[in-house]
Scaffold this active site. Structure first.
Site, PDB file in Angstrom:
ATOM      1  N   HIS A 162       0.666  -0.387   6.331  1.00 43.05           N
ATOM      2  CA  HIS A 162       0.029   0.255   5.180  1.00 43.05           C
ATOM      3  C   HIS A 162      -1.356   0.811   5.510  1.00 43.05           C
ATOM      4  O   HIS A 162      -1.864   1.655   4.798  1.00 43.05           O
ATOM      5  CB  HIS A 162      -0.027  -0.699   3.982  1.00 43.05           C
ATOM      6  N   ASP A 195       5.689  -4.519   7.625  1.00 40.06           N
ATOM      7  CA  ASP A 195       4.313  -4.060   7.451  1.00 40.06           C
ATOM      8  C   ASP A 195       3.505  -4.164   8.733  1.00 40.06           C
ATOM      9  O   ASP A 195       2.324  -4.515   8.719  1.00 40.06           O
ATOM     10  CB  ASP A 195       3.611  -4.826   6.326  1.00 40.06           C
ATOM     11  N   SER A 294      -6.943  -5.916   6.368  1.00 34.22           N
ATOM     12  CA  SER A 294      -5.567  -5.676   6.806  1.00 34.22           C
ATOM     13  C   SER A 294      -5.499  -5.346   8.286  1.00 34.22           C
ATOM     14  O   SER A 294      -6.201  -4.451   8.776  1.00 34.22           O
ATOM     15  CB  SER A 294      -4.965  -4.491   6.036  1.00 34.22           C
TER      16      SER A 294
END
Length: 448
Positions: A162, A195, A294
Site C-alpha cells: 500500500h 501487502d 508502514s
C-alpha cells in the site's frame, strides 16, 4: 480477535494499514478507501514525539454450528503518510523545553540508556537504524510516505504494497537512506494479498547495510521489541514495546459482518469486491506505530528483523466520537518468515505465488464436551486441490494448523497465505464426532 472494518458493539475500533492512516492499505486523502478511516495528520503531529461473493453455506456436519457469537472487531489502518510532509525534516516543533525549578541546586547526571533486562535499546537503535529507510511516493493518483528495510546489498528494499501502490501506476519513488542521502527507486514486484512489495534503488551505494533476520517463530508474548520507521515523515524514529499477541488474524480490507458468515477463500487470486482482502497472521505489539511506519522494521532485542510493520488499530467513528487514527497501543506486523517467502519470490520472479489448500471457509464452531470450540468451517472444496486429495469435505471444521489454534476463517486463510507454496502442514479437522490430524502438502495457487 477479528480485525476488519466493522464497529465493535461497545467501543468502535478500526484497523488501518500504516501509511496514510486508514484501514485498508492506506490511500491518499484525495481518494480514501471505503474501508479506511482517514488520518488527520495535523492532529497526529501534535501528539508526536521524537522518542515515541458467494452466499455463505453452513457446513452440513451435525457437530458444527456455523453461527458463532459475534466477536469484537477492530478496523485496521494502513500506516503510510499521505504525501504532505517532505521526506526530510519537518518544519514544525514537537513539544517544548521545560525549565528546571529555581530551587535546583545542582546539575543532574544524564539518565542511563533505557534497558529491558540485558537490552540497551540505544545500542539496538544504533545497529538497526542504518537498515531502515524513509520512502516517498508520487504519482497520478497522489502520493504517500512510508518506510522500508534494506534487504540486500543490491539495493532491494522491502516495504508494504500500500506504500507504493496508492499513487497509481508507474510512481516516482524516492528513498532516503540515513539522514541526508536520497535515491530514486523502481518497483520490482508487489503482492497485494499479503501487502508486501519490493522496490530497488536505481543506483545503490556500496555502503548499504542489509538488516539482519530473526526468527518470528521463536517469538513469545511479552518479549521486548523495537519499531523503527518514518511516522508522519519523521524519519529515524524508534519506539519500544512488547509482543502483545502472536498469530493474530487481521485483515485490512472491508469484510461483511461476521453474523452473515462471510466466505473466506485461500485463493488469493479472487478479484471480487476489488481484489482479495489482505489477511495477515500477524504479530501484535504495543510499540508505538503511527501513519508512515508502514514497511518499517519490528526487531528483537538483538536488532534482528522479526516483522514488517503494516497496520494499526484505531478508534473508529461512532455516534459520540470522531474518527482517530494515531497509535493506541495496538499495532500489527507481518512475521519475517512470511516476508522472506514473499520477498524472495518477488525478487526472483517479480510476483509471488502463495500457498494453496483449495477450500472456501466460514467461521464455525464445533462441540467439544460442554465447550463450543471456534474454528474455520469448510464451505466448499476445489476439485483436484490439496484439500480434496486428503479427504477434506464440506462441513468439516479446521481448529488448528501445525498445533496452533485456528479460531476463524480469517485465521485459517492468514495461516495458509503465510506458508511456502509447497509447504507440508498438519491440520486438525473435526468431522462430526471424529477429530483427526491430517498432513497435507500445499501447492502453488493454480493460474486462472
Amino acid at each position: 480477535m477479528d480485525a476488519a472494518h466493522t464497529n465493535s458493539s461497545t467501543s468502535d475500533l478500526t484497523t488501518t494499514p500504516v501509511a496514510s492512516a486508514s484501514t485498508t492499505p492506506i490511500a491518499p486523502p484525495s481518494t480514501p478507501p471505503s474501508t479506511a478511516q482517514p488520518t488527520d495528520p495535523s492532529a497526529a503531529r501534535s501528539a508526536a514525539s521524537p522518542g515515541a461473493s458467494t452466499p455463505s453455506t453452513a457446513p452440513a456436519s451435525s457437530g458444527a454450528a456455523q453461527t458463532p457469537p459475534p466477536r469484537r472487531r477492530v478496523t485496521l489502518a494502513a500506516l503510510a503518510v499521505a504525501g504532505m510532509l517532505a521526506i526530510g525534516g519537518v518544519g514544525y516543533g514537537i513539544g517544548k523545553a521545560v525549565s528546571a525549578p529555581e530551587t535546583a541546586q545542582a546539575s543532574v547526571a544524564a539518565a542511563p540508556a533505557p534497558r529491558v533486562g540485558d537490552t540497551t535499546w540505544s545500542a539496538v537503535a544504533g545497529k538497526v537504524s542504518p537498515s531502515v529507510v524513509a520512502i516517498a511516493v508520487k504519482g497520478n493518483q497522489g502520493g504517500d510516505q512510508g518506510s522500508g528495510v534494506i534487504w540486500d546489498s543490491r539495493g532491494d528494499i522491502v516495504t508494504n504494497n500500500h506504500v507504493v501502490s496508492m499513487a497509481g501506476a508507474h510512481p516516482q519513488i524516492e528513498v532516503r537512506v540515513g539522514a541526508q542521502d536520497t535515491y530514486s527507486a523502481s518497483v520490482v514486484g508487489v503482492d497485494p494479498a499479503t501487502d508486501l512489495a519490493v522496490i530497488r534503488l536505481d543506483a545503490p551505494p556500496k555502503t548499504l547495510v542489509p538488516i539482519d533476520h530473526g526468527d518470528s517463530a521463536a517469538l513469545h508474548v511479552g518479549q521486548p521489541v523495537m519499531a523503527l520507521g518514518n511516522p508522519l515523515g519523521l524519519s529515524g524514529t524508534v519506539t519500544t514495546g512488547i509482543v502483545s499477541a502472536l498469530n493474530r488474524p487481521v485483515t485490512t480490507s472491508q469484510v461483511p459482518d461476521p453474523s452473515n458468515s462471510p466466505l473466506m477463500s485461500d485463493d488469493s487470486s479472487d478479484e471480487s469486491a476489488g481484489g482479495p482482502p489482505v489477511v495477515t497472521d500477524a504479530i501484535q505489539t504495543n510499540a508505538a506505530i503511527n501513519p508512515g511506519n508502514s514497511g518499517g522494521a519490528l526487531v528483537d532485542s538483538a536488532g534482528r528483523l522479526v516483522g514488517v510493520n503494516s497496520a494499526i488499530a484505531s478508534l473508529g467513528r461512532s455516534a459520540s466520537t470522531s474518527s482517530q487514527s494515531g497509535n493506541i497501543g495496538i499495532g500489527f506486523a507481518i512475521p519475517v518468515h512470511e516476508v522472506e517467502n514473499i520477498a524472495g519470490q518477488l525478487i526472483e520472479h517479480g510476483r509471488a505465488t502463495p500457498g494453496y489448500l483449495g477450500i472456501a471457509a466460514t467461521d464455525a464452531t464445533v462441540r467439544a464436551g460442554s465447550a463450543a470450540v471456534s474454528g474455520a468451517g469448510v464451505a466448499s472444496v476445489a476439485a483436484n486441490s490439496p484439500a480434496a486429495g486428503v479427504g477434506l469435505v464440506k462441513g468439516d471444521v479446521v481448529t488448528a494448523v501445525d498445533g496452533v489454534p485456528v479460531d476463524s476463517a480469517t485465521s485459517l486463510v492468514g495461516r495458509i497465505r503465510a506458508a511456502n507454496p509447497t509447504q507440508r502442514i498438519t491440520v486438525t479437522v473435526h468431522h462430526g464426532d471424529q477429530v483427526r490430524d491430517v498432513a497435507v502438502t500445499l501447492q502453488p495457487r493454480p493460474e486462472k
